[in-house]
Design a protein around this motif. Structure first.
Motif, mmCIF file in Angstrom:
data_model
loop_
_atom_site.group_PDB
_atom_site.id
_atom_site.type_symbol
_atom_site.label_atom_id
_atom_site.label_comp_id
_atom_site.label_asym_id
_atom_site.label_seq_id
_atom_site.Cartn_x
_atom_site.Cartn_y
_atom_site.Cartn_z
ATOM 1 N N ALA A 181 53.073 50.164 56.165
ATOM 2 C CA ALA A 181 51.891 49.726 56.285
ATOM 3 C C ALA A 181 52.385 50.437 57.617
ATOM 4 C CB ALA A 181 50.904 48.430 56.848
ATOM 5 N N ASN A 182 51.674 51.369 58.685
ATOM 6 C CA ASN A 182 51.838 52.251 59.783
ATOM 7 C C ASN A 182 51.157 51.356 61.123
ATOM 8 O OD1 ASN A 182 52.953 54.399 58.812
ATOM 9 N ND2 ASN A 182 50.185 55.719 57.912
ATOM 10 N N ASP A 183 50.312 50.437 60.767
ATOM 11 C CA ASP A 183 49.778 49.685 61.829
ATOM 12 C C ASP A 183 50.848 48.202 62.268
ATOM 13 O OD1 ASP A 183 49.023 48.085 59.179
ATOM 14 O OD2 ASP A 183 47.172 47.791 60.226
ATOM 15 N N THR A 184 51.671 48.520 61.397
ATOM 16 C CA THR A 184 52.650 46.977 61.874
ATOM 17 C C THR A 184 53.207 47.119 62.814
ATOM 18 O OG1 THR A 184 52.913 46.533 58.809
ATOM 19 C CG2 THR A 184 54.629 45.364 60.370
ATOM 20 N N LEU A 185 52.938 45.817 63.917
ATOM 21 C CA LEU A 185 53.547 46.978 65.118
ATOM 22 C C LEU A 185 55.505 46.100 65.011
ATOM 23 C CD1 LEU A 185 51.296 44.548 67.041
ATOM 24 C CD2 LEU A 185 51.383 46.599 67.008
ATOM 25 N N ALA A 186 55.858 46.938 65.990
ATOM 26 C CA ALA A 186 57.555 47.050 66.210
ATOM 27 C C ALA A 186 58.162 45.413 65.899
ATOM 28 C CB ALA A 186 57.981 47.857 67.164
ATOM 29 N N GLU A 187 57.702 44.928 67.052
ATOM 30 C CA GLU A 187 57.760 43.123 66.903
ATOM 31 C C GLU A 187 57.741 42.682 65.640
ATOM 32 O OE1 GLU A 187 55.986 41.509 70.281
ATOM 33 O OE2 GLU A 187 57.129 42.154 71.682
ATOM 34 N N ARG A 188 56.943 42.406 65.074
ATOM 35 C CA ARG A 188 56.877 42.254 63.392
ATOM 36 C C ARG A 188 57.693 42.665 62.282
ATOM 37 N NH1 ARG A 188 55.710 37.995 60.449
ATOM 38 N NH2 ARG A 188 54.951 38.486 58.283
ATOM 39 N N ARG A 189 57.960 44.030 62.660
ATOM 40 C CA ARG A 189 58.366 44.915 61.741
ATOM 41 C C ARG A 189 59.792 44.514 61.623
ATOM 42 N NH1 ARG A 189 57.629 49.312 62.822
ATOM 43 N NH2 ARG A 189 55.636 50.105 61.275
ATOM 44 N N LEU A 225 63.456 49.952 48.540
ATOM 45 C CA LEU A 225 64.965 50.534 49.050
ATOM 46 C C LEU A 225 64.666 51.873 50.025
ATOM 47 C CD1 LEU A 225 68.400 50.627 49.401
ATOM 48 C CD2 LEU A 225 67.807 51.719 47.565
ATOM 49 N N SER A 226 63.462 52.608 49.566
ATOM 50 C CA SER A 226 63.245 53.262 50.001
ATOM 51 C C SER A 226 62.516 53.720 51.042
ATOM 52 C CB SER A 226 62.381 54.476 49.468
ATOM 53 O OG SER A 226 61.783 54.063 49.198
ATOM 54 N N VAL A 227 61.512 52.397 51.127
ATOM 55 C CA VAL A 227 61.335 51.702 52.408
ATOM 56 C C VAL A 227 62.290 51.697 53.222
ATOM 57 C CG1 VAL A 227 59.651 49.883 53.584
ATOM 58 C CG2 VAL A 227 58.965 51.190 51.340
ATOM 59 N N LEU A 228 63.498 50.883 53.328
ATOM 60 C CA LEU A 228 64.239 49.816 53.747
ATOM 61 C C LEU A 228 65.010 51.981 54.799
ATOM 62 C CD1 LEU A 228 65.127 47.141 52.414
ATOM 63 C CD2 LEU A 228 63.929 47.274 54.696
ATOM 64 N N TRP A 229 65.480 53.098 54.002
ATOM 65 C CA TRP A 229 66.340 53.810 54.017
ATOM 66 C C TRP A 229 65.384 54.840 54.730
ATOM 67 C CZ3 TRP A 229 70.952 54.492 54.498
ATOM 68 C CH2 TRP A 229 71.522 56.401 54.600
ATOM 69 N N ASP A 230 64.109 54.640 54.704
ATOM 70 C CA ASP A 230 62.734 55.754 55.783
ATOM 71 C C ASP A 230 62.635 55.411 57.101
ATOM 72 O OD1 ASP A 230 62.200 57.292 53.778
ATOM 73 O OD2 ASP A 230 60.449 56.241 53.171
ATOM 74 N N ILE A 231 62.750 53.504 57.861
ATOM 75 C CA ILE A 231 62.442 53.430 58.475
ATOM 76 C C ILE A 231 64.698 53.376 59.279
ATOM 77 C CG2 ILE A 231 63.076 50.563 59.744
ATOM 78 C CD1 ILE A 231 61.581 49.248 57.730
ATOM 79 N N THR A 232 65.527 54.118 58.707
ATOM 80 C CA THR A 232 66.469 53.541 59.182
ATOM 81 C C THR A 232 66.498 55.833 60.046
ATOM 82 O OG1 THR A 232 67.545 54.854 57.521
ATOM 83 C CG2 THR A 232 67.813 52.807 57.637
ATOM 84 N N LYS A 233 65.743 56.201 59.598
ATOM 85 C CA LYS A 233 65.713 58.006 59.413
ATOM 86 C C LYS A 233 64.250 57.527 61.000
ATOM 87 C CE LYS A 233 65.689 58.925 55.656
ATOM 88 N NZ LYS A 233 65.050 59.535 54.138
ATOM 89 N N ALA A 234 63.440 56.697 60.708
ATOM 90 C CA ALA A 234 61.795 57.125 61.392
ATOM 91 C C ALA A 234 61.578 55.971 62.627
ATOM 92 C CB ALA A 234 60.888 57.341 60.427
ATOM 93 N N ALA A 268 67.258 48.095 59.166
ATOM 94 C CA ALA A 268 67.018 48.226 57.657
ATOM 95 C C ALA A 268 67.938 48.584 57.122
ATOM 96 C CB ALA A 268 66.274 49.562 58.254
ATOM 97 N N VAL A 269 69.227 49.184 58.235
ATOM 98 C CA VAL A 269 70.271 49.187 56.973
ATOM 99 C C VAL A 269 71.654 47.530 57.050
ATOM 100 C CG1 VAL A 269 72.920 50.243 57.705
ATOM 101 C CG2 VAL A 269 70.718 51.568 58.277
ATOM 102 N N ARG A 270 71.616 46.942 57.609
ATOM 103 C CA ARG A 270 71.440 45.258 57.480
ATOM 104 C C ARG A 270 71.513 44.648 55.972
ATOM 105 N NH1 ARG A 270 71.444 41.424 62.192
ATOM 106 N NH2 ARG A 270 72.713 40.378 60.394
ATOM 107 N N CYS A 271 70.389 44.960 56.224
ATOM 108 C CA CYS A 271 69.005 45.054 55.000
ATOM 109 C C CYS A 271 70.154 45.726 53.767
ATOM 110 C CB CYS A 271 67.419 44.735 55.478
ATOM 111 S SG CYS A 271 66.538 44.041 54.183
ATOM 112 N N ILE A 272 69.664 46.730 52.912
ATOM 113 C CA ILE A 272 70.867 47.190 52.694
ATOM 114 C C ILE A 272 71.340 47.173 52.402
ATOM 115 C CG2 ILE A 272 71.103 49.238 51.485
ATOM 116 C CD1 ILE A 272 68.750 50.950 53.543
ATOM 117 N N ALA A 273 72.508 46.159 53.203
ATOM 118 C CA ALA A 273 73.844 45.611 53.015
ATOM 119 C C ALA A 273 73.687 44.465 52.714
ATOM 120 C CB ALA A 273 74.460 45.875 54.517
ATOM 121 N N SER A 274 72.787 43.715 52.826
ATOM 122 C CA SER A 274 72.312 42.188 51.907
ATOM 123 C C SER A 274 72.469 42.517 51.007
ATOM 124 C CB SER A 274 71.749 41.954 53.324
ATOM 125 O OG SER A 274 70.916 40.380 53.098
ATOM 126 N N MET A 275 71.710 43.259 50.740
ATOM 127 C CA MET A 275 70.703 43.063 49.295
ATOM 128 C C MET A 275 72.440 43.821 48.318
ATOM 129 S SD MET A 275 67.484 45.328 49.855
ATOM 130 C CE MET A 275 67.546 46.321 48.000
#
Length: 337
Positions: free
Chosen positions: A172-180, A207-216, A225-232
């Motif tokens: 969701a685009n309206d999710t606040l940074a702290e919540r994310r 996975l694509s959502v997490l990868w997008d977070i690493t770039k945007a 987000a990278v740590r989460c991908i590594a965790s998975m």
């Protein structure tokens, strides 16, 4: 009184009783005819008229015997008409009153289950269907409906899982940074020891959502987000999926962003090195036994090439950064390899 007079007197007293029962039955027939023509409003009105003949006050709890049974039938039939009119709340209410008069009435259970399903109350619907099948094990409509509702209920429960809700909020685009940030930290803890949760993230395109977070997103969110991908990627099926969806050059490219991402990239590389599918030993069989299912030499070479590429990618990340911590992480990764 003479015998003929006593008989006449008794008949006179019974006449009102016979009249209201006959009137209720007549209304039932009118309702059935209208229902057969799919005139559900007229059918509902006719059944209601029959119920009024049985009890002007609308209270049926004092009815006994055949009167009670007739009231339960009229209420159940009226519920069927209300279902046809898509008045699901009223249909539920009519079935509930019918079941108060006769709790073994399968049609009332089935029709209330239909109403509950239409209202999205799947648990209540499934409960009624199970009871209907318990009473009448050969009731095919109830069996078919129970299977359908059970599948829908399972899908609903899965859609309401913590992982599903997390992926939706991250998207969701309206999710606040702290919540994310809080969501990503939670997802790391959930996936590292739970292959099921990790695979669910994959199924929900996480996975694509997490990868997008690493770039945007900001540095903290990208690093998490990278740590989460590594965790998975702690789990081999997920590690393989990561390699299939994200190219090594993209992972190497993380070092060009925030410095903290370089450390995260090395962590991801280390997981991929240790968790991606290892080549199988093509000499596993002994004594000339048939090794059907053993991968071909070409497949073994392809698997080995993938793992070598991962090692090279880890080293490339290290060389692209001047941070000592990153170089140390790369060295540890290659030593482990």
């Amino acid at each position: 009184l003479s015998v003929p007079h006593r008989i006449l007197s008794a008949a006179t007293r019974l006449a009102p009783v016979v009249d209201y029962v006959m009137a209720a039955l007549a209304s039932k027939e009118v309702g059935n005819a209208a229902f057969g023509k799919k005139d559900y409003a007229a059918a509902a009105d006719a059944y209601a008229a029959g119920l009024k003949e049985l009890s002007a006050s609308g209270s049926y709890s004092e009815l006994q015997g055949t009167d009670r049974e007739l009231a339960a039938t009229l209420l159940s039939n009226r519920a069927a008409s209300l279902l046809g009119m898509e008045k699901y709340d009223e249909a539920c209410e009519a079935c509930t009153v019918s079941l108060e008069l006769d709790n073994q009435r399968v049609k009332s259970l089935y029709r209330r289950a239909q109403a509950y399903e239409a209202l999205g109350k799947l648990s209540e619907s499934f409960k009624d269907l199970k009871l209907a099948i318990h009473i009448d094990p050969k009731n095919k409509p109830a069996i078919v409906a129970a299977r359908r509702v059970k599948d829908a209920l399972a899908a609903q429960m899965q859609d309401q899982s913590p992982v599903a809700q997390t992926v939706r909020e991250l998207t969701a685009n309206d999710t606040l940074a702290e919540r994310r940030i809080a969501l990503l930290k939670s997802l790391i803890g959930t996936t590292v020891d739970d292959v099921g949760a990790s695979l669910e993230v994959l199924r929900r395109k996480g996975l694509s959502v997490l990868w997008d977070i690493t770039k945007a997103r900001g540095e903290t969110e990208a690093h998490l987000a990278v740590r989460c991908i590594a965790s998975m990627a702690s789990h081999t099926p997920v590690a393989d999926a990561v390699l299939a969806e994200i190219s090594l050059s993209e992972i190497v490219g993380l070092v060009e962003g925030y410095q903290s991402l370089a450390v995260g990239a090395i962590g991801l590389m280390l997981r991929l090195l240790t968790k991606c599918s290892k080549p199988k030993d093509e000499t596993a069989g002994e004594g000339g036994e048939d090794n059907a299912g053993t991968p071909s030499s070409g497949q073994l070479e392809a698997d080995e090439a993938i793992r070598c590429d991962v090692a090279i990618g880890a080293w490339a990340v290290a060389m692209a950064s001047s941070e000592a911590e990153v170089r140390d992480a790369a060295l540890d990764a290659l030593v482990n390899w």
